[in-house]
Design an enzyme around this catalytic site. Structure first.
Site, PDB file in Angstrom:
ATOM      1  N   ASP A 270       4.536 -42.314   8.126  1.00  0.00           N
ATOM      2  CA  ASP A 270       3.352 -41.461   8.159  1.00  0.00           C
ATOM      3  C   ASP A 270       2.448 -42.002   9.279  1.00  0.00           C
ATOM      4  O   ASP A 270       2.745 -43.020   9.908  1.00  0.00           O
ATOM      5  CB  ASP A 270       2.648 -41.405   6.791  1.00  0.00           C
ATOM      6  CG  ASP A 270       1.807 -40.124   6.653  1.00  0.00           C
ATOM      7  OD1 ASP A 270       1.495 -39.487   7.684  1.00  0.00           O
ATOM      8  OD2 ASP A 270       1.452 -39.750   5.524  1.00  0.00           O
TER       9      ASP A 270
HETATM   10  C1  BGC Z   1      -0.438 -37.088   6.512  1.00  0.00           C
HETATM   11  C2  BGC Z   1       0.909 -36.443   6.697  1.00  0.00           C
HETATM   12  C3  BGC Z   1       0.901 -35.612   7.952  1.00  0.00           C
HETATM   13  C4  BGC Z   1       0.561 -36.523   9.104  1.00  0.00           C
HETATM   14  C5  BGC Z   1       0.580 -35.822  10.444  1.00  0.00           C
HETATM   15  C6  BGC Z   1      -0.905 -37.822   7.742  1.00  0.00           C
HETATM   16  O1  BGC Z   1      -2.224 -38.235   7.651  1.00  0.00           O
HETATM   17  O2  BGC Z   1      -0.387 -37.954   5.400  1.00  0.00           O
HETATM   18  O3  BGC Z   1       1.221 -35.656   5.579  1.00  0.00           O
HETATM   19  O4  BGC Z   1       2.128 -34.979   8.131  1.00  0.00           O
HETATM   20  O5  BGC Z   1      -0.744 -37.037   8.910  1.00  0.00           O
HETATM   21  O6  BGC Z   1      -0.476 -34.969  10.612  1.00  0.00           O
END
Ligand code: BGC
Length: 743
Positions: A270
C-alpha cells in the site's frame, strides 16, 4: 467459460509468456529490474524532469494517479521508444465505484445482492477508465467490515465472508472481462491483504489482532475466492496483523498466499507501507524494511523508494538473491504481457464507449435502484402517488447536493453529471404536485439551526415531508472514521422539528456507513437507506419513492442501535450464556441496591437491547413475500455429497417486485465453535404480484467446511440447521445431518 478465462490468463498463459519473460529478464540490469518493482505517483498531467529521466532509464514499472490521456500516452511513448528495453507501464488508479459514471459506493452495491449488477458496474468503470489510459485498478476492496465506525466500510462489501466473496469475484470479472488483453479490460487488485477491516475501535490504520482461526474462517475467504477467480494482483494492508505488519508478513504472503493458495499474480504494497514498517516499530530503518517486505513477498513498492535505494546493497550482501528479484520482476512482466501492453501500450479510446454515455448511466441508475434498502414503511405511506398528493416539502442538506451523493473515492467523478433527488422529483411529478424546498441546514455537519424555520414552515403547509439527511461524502472513506455514528450536526433536531409539525415524514438517508438511527426512527413514517448512490442517485430514488420500482436492497451489514454494541454482526458465536428475551434485563428494571448476582443473566448490555436495530439481510418491499414449504432432497448426506433445498416463494401483495431469498445454516457442534448462522446461498428473483415460484439451492458438504483447531479445512459430520427467508432473522427452518459413511 469466461470466469475461468481470466484465471487461466495469469496461471496457464504464464507458460505461454515465460520464454519471453525469461529472455527479457536476462537482458535487464539490476536498475531496470528494481525499476519494474517501483511504482511512482503521477503529477497532474505533467511529467517532471526527474520522472522523464527515470522513465527513459527504464526505472519505473508503474505510475499511479495519472489519468490525463495525453500524459499517459507520452509516458508510455517514452518507456517504449526511448528506454533501452521498451517495457510498457502499468497505470494504476483507484477506480473504486466508477470512473466518470459513478455507481453507489461498494457497500451500497453490496446491498443489491446482485453479482450481475456489481459485475456490470465494474465493467463500465473498466471501459471508462481504460479509455483514459488506466490499465490497473486498486479494487475490489474485500476487507470484511464489522465496524461501522471505520470509514472504509463504505468501500467494502460488508460483514459477511460469503456475500463478500461472491460480489468480490463479480467485481473482478467486471474489471478484467473475459480476457485481460481485450480493449477495455483492466487488471483488478484484491485489497487490503489482510484483516484491515478489523482495526481496533474502527480507527483506520489501527492494529488488528485476529486469531488465525477467525482469520481463515472470516477474513481470508473473499481473498481466496478472488485469487481462484484470477484476480491479477493483491495489495498488502497497511495494518499490523497479530504483531507483524502485513507488508512484512511472511506467513501471510508466502505461506498462505503463495504456498497454500498457489497465487501466481503479484503483490503491491500500500502507499508507502514498506517504509512504514519502521514506523510500526517492526524494522529499524528503510533498509531493513526493504528486506522484510521483499523477503515476505511484496513484489512492487507503492510510492516510497526503499526498494530502489536498498535492494542493490541487500543483494550485494547476499541477503536477497538475484533469483528472488527475477521472480518478482517476472510476475510484474507477466501481467504486462497478459494485458497485451507489449503489443499495444497505447489507449484505444475510439474503440471504447464514450464516458457517461446513456448505457453507462442506465447501469448506474439500475445499480442505485437495487441498492436502496427500505427500512420502514408504516401504513404503506410509500410509494407516493403523485396524483393524490397536493404538496410535497423537500427538506435536507442532501436533497440537492450533486457532489455529496457521489460518496467517497470518486477521484474522477464530477458533480456536474449527477442528477439530484430534487431535480429528479421535479421531473417525475411535473406540475401535478406543489413542490417546496428548504435545505434546513447548510451541510450534514452543520450545528446552525438558523434555517429550521423555513423548513418547518414548508413542512407545515405540505401533505408530506420528504427529508434527505445523512452524511457528506467526506465523513466516510479512508482515514475518515467516527466514534459516534449518529446523524451528524443538528440533523436529529431538524427531524424532530419537522415531526412536531405533524406532517408525515419520509426519510431518505445517504451515508457511507450504517448510522445509529434508533432515536429518530419513530419520527419517520418511512425510511429508505440510499447509501451514497452515485451519479444517478436522484432518478433511482425518485423511481422508488413514486413506485416505478419496488425497493429490493437488503442490508449487507448489521445496523446497531447504539455505538456501544459494536462489533455487532449476525454470524456471531452463541457463547455459553446467549442473550434471550427472558434473560435480558434493562438497567431501569434493576432495583436500587440490588444484591450482586449473575444468576440467570446472559451476554447483554444493561442499557440497550441485545438485538440490532436492523439485521443483516433485512430490507422491506412494497409487496409482501411469503416463504413456505421448505424441503430437502435428503435429510442425511454423506461427506462429499450434496443436497437440494427447495422453498416456495410467493408474492402475496399486489405489486410486482424483486426479492433476495437467503439461505443460512448452523453447524450445531464443531471442533471450534461455529457461528449461530452463516449465509450459504442467495438468489435475487423477480415475482409478479400473486405469483409463486419454487426456488432451488444446492448445498454440498464442502460448502460447510471450516478451518478447525489445527487450521485444517474440513467438513465435520453432525447436525445442521438450515433456514431460508428474506433476512438473517428468518425463522423458517429445517434440519439435516452429515454422516461419515456413504449411504
Ligand atoms: C489506500 C489504498 C489505495 C492507495 C492508492 C492508500 O492510501 O489504502 O487502498 O489503493 O492509497 O491510492
Amino acid at each position: 467459460m469466461p470466469s475461468k478465462g481470466h484465471l487461466n490468463l495469469i496461471t496457464n498463459n504464464s507458460s505461454h509468456y515465460d520464454p519471453q519473460i525469461s529472455e527479457l529478464v536476462s537482458r535487464m540490469d539490476l536498475n531496470e529490474k528494481i525499476g519494474q518493482l517501483s511504482q511512482f505517483s503521477g503529477h497532474d498531467a505533467c511529467i517532471p524532469d526527474h520522472l522523464q529521466k527515470a522513465l527513459r532509464e527504464g526505472c519505473v514499472g508503474s505510475i499511479l494517479n495519472e489519468v490525463d490521456g495525453t500524459t499517459i500516452k507520452e509516458m508510455q511513448r517514452i518507456v517504449v521508444e526511448e528506454s533501452r528495453l521498451g517495457i510498457p507501464l502499468l497505470i494504476g488508479r483507484d477506480v473504486i465505484h466508477g470512473f466518470k459514471t459513478i455507481f453507489p459506493i461498494p457497500l451500497g452495491q453490496a446491498a443489491s445482492w446482485s453479482p450481475e449488477l456489481v459485475e456490470s458496474a465494474a465493467r463500465v468503470a473498466a471501459l471508462e477508465s481504460a479509455s483514459c489510459g488506466v490499465n490497473w485498478t486498486f479494487a475490489p476492496m474485500i476487507d470484511i467490515s464489522r465496524d461501522p465506525r471505520w470509514g472504509r466500510i463504505a468501500e467494502s462489501l460488508g460483514e459477511d465472508p460469503y456475500l463478500c466473496s461472491v460480489l468480490g469475484v463479480a467485481m473482478v470479472k467486471g474489471f478484467q472481462g473475459d480476457n485481460l488483453a481485450d480493449v477495455g479490460s483492466i487488471a483488478a487488485c484484491a485489497k487490503h491483504f489482510a484483516g484491515y477491516g478489523a482495526a481496533e475501535s474502527g480507527r483506520d490504520y489501527n492494529t488488528t489482532n485476529i486469531p488465525e482461526n477467525e482469520l481463515r474462517n472470516v477474513y481470508l475467504p473473499p481473498f481466496k475466492a478472488v485469487a481462484e477467480a484470477g484476480v491479477a494482483t493483491f495489495m498488502a494492508s497497511f495494518s499490523d496483523l497479530n504483531g507483524v505488519p502485513a507488508s512484512g508478513n511472511e506467513w501471510l504472503m508466502k505461506q498462505v498466499l503463495r504456498e497454500e493458495w498457489d497465487y501466481p499474480g503479484f503483490v503491491v504494497s500500500d502507499w508507502e507501507s514498506i517504509k512504514q514498517l519502521s514506523v510500526h516499530g517492526f524494522t529499524a530503518n528503510d533498509k531493513e524494511a526493504a528486506f522484510e517486505a521483499a523477503n515476505a513477498g511484496i513484489d512492487m513498492e507503492m510510492v516510497s523508494t526503499t526498494y530502489h535505494k536498498h535492494l542493490p546493497s541487500l543483494i550485494g550482501e547476499g541477503k536477497i538473491s538475484v533469483s528472488q528479484i527475477d521472480s518478482m520482476v517476472s510476475k510484474v512482466l507477466r501481467l504486462k504481457f497478459a494485458l497485451g501492453l507489449f503489443e499495444n501500450p497505447y489507449i484505444e479510446a475510439d474503440r471504447l464507449p464514450a464516458l457517461l454515455c446513456d448505457e453507462h448511466l442506465a447501469v448506474a441508475r439500475k445499480a442505485a435502484t437495487k441498492s436502496c434498502v427500505l427500512l420502514k414503511n408504516d401504513f404503506q405511506i410509500l410509494p407516493l402517488d403523485a396524483n393524490n398528493i397536493k404538496s410535497l416539502a423537500i427538506i435536507g442538506p442532501l436533497a440537492d447536493d450533486a457532489y455529496e451523493q457521489l460518496g467517497t473515492w470518486i477521484f474522477d467523478g464530477e458533480a456536474q453529471h449527477s442528477v439530484t433527488c430534487l431535480q429528479a422529483i421535479q421531473d417525475a411529478i411535473g406540475d401535478r404536485v406543489e413542490l417546496h424546498y428548504a435545505k434546513g441546514i447548510d451541510s450534514s455537519r452543520s450545528e446552525d439551526q438558523g434555517d429550521f424555520a423555513h423548513a418547518v414552515q414548508i413542512a407545515t403547509s405540505s401533505s408530506v415531508a420528504l427529508m434527505f439527511l445523512g452524511e457528506e461524502s467526506i465523513l466516510s472513506g479512508e482515514a475518515h472514521c467516527r466514534s459516534d455514528i449518529k446523524l451528524p450536526g443538528c440533523q436529529e433536531q431538524l427531524i424532530s422539528a419537522i415531526a412536531d409539525t405533524g406532517t408525515p415524514i419520509i426519510l431518505v438517508v445517504m451515508a457511507g456507513r450504517p448510522l445509529t438511527l434508533e432515536k429518530i426512527m419513530p419520527q419517520a413514517d418511512a425510511v429508505l437507506y440510499a447509501w451514497h448512490p452515485g451519479t444517478m442517485g436522484g432518478p433511482a430514488i425518485a423511481d422508488l419513492l413514486f413506485g416505478v420500482h419496488s425497493p429490493s436492497g437488503k442490508l449487507p451489514v448489521t445496523f446497531p442501535r447504539t455505538v456501544g454494541q459494536i462489533p455487532l454482526y449476525y454470524g456471531q458465536k452463541n457463547t455459553g450464556k446467549p442473550a434471550t428475551n427472558d434473560s435480558f434485563m434493562h438497567m431501569n428494571d434493576i432495583p436500587l441496591r440490588a444484591a450482586q448476582t449473575s444468576l440467570g443473566m446472559s451476554a447483554t448490555h444493561l442499557d440497550t437491547h441485545f438485538t440490532p436495530l436492523f439485521s443483516f439481510g433485512y430490507g422491506l418491499s412494497y409487496t409482501t413475500f411469503c416463504y413456505q414449504n421448505i424441503s430437502l432432497s435428503q435429510h442425511s448426506i454423506a461427506l462429499g455429497e450434496s443436497l437440494e433445498v427447495n422453498v416456495e416463494l410467493s408474492n402475496i401483495g399486489n405489486i410486482d417486485a424483486e426479492e433476495v431469498a437467503q439461505l443460512y445454516v448452523r453447524d450445531l457442534v464443531g471442533n471450534v465453535t461455529r457461528p449461530v448462522k452463516e449465509l450459504k446461498g442467495f438468489q435475487r428473483v423477480y415475482l409478479q404480484a400473486g405469483r409463486s415460484r419454487t426456488l432451488s439451492f444446492t448445498l454440498s458438504s464442502a460448502d460447510l467446511a471450516f478451518y478447525d483447531r489445527k487450521m485444517q479445512l474440513r467438513t465435520e459430520p453432525g447436525q445442521f440447521h438450515l433456514w431460508i427467508g428474506g433476512n438473517s432473522e428468518t425463522e423458517l427452518r429445517t434440519e439435516f445431518e452429515i454422516h461419515n459413511e456413504v449411504n
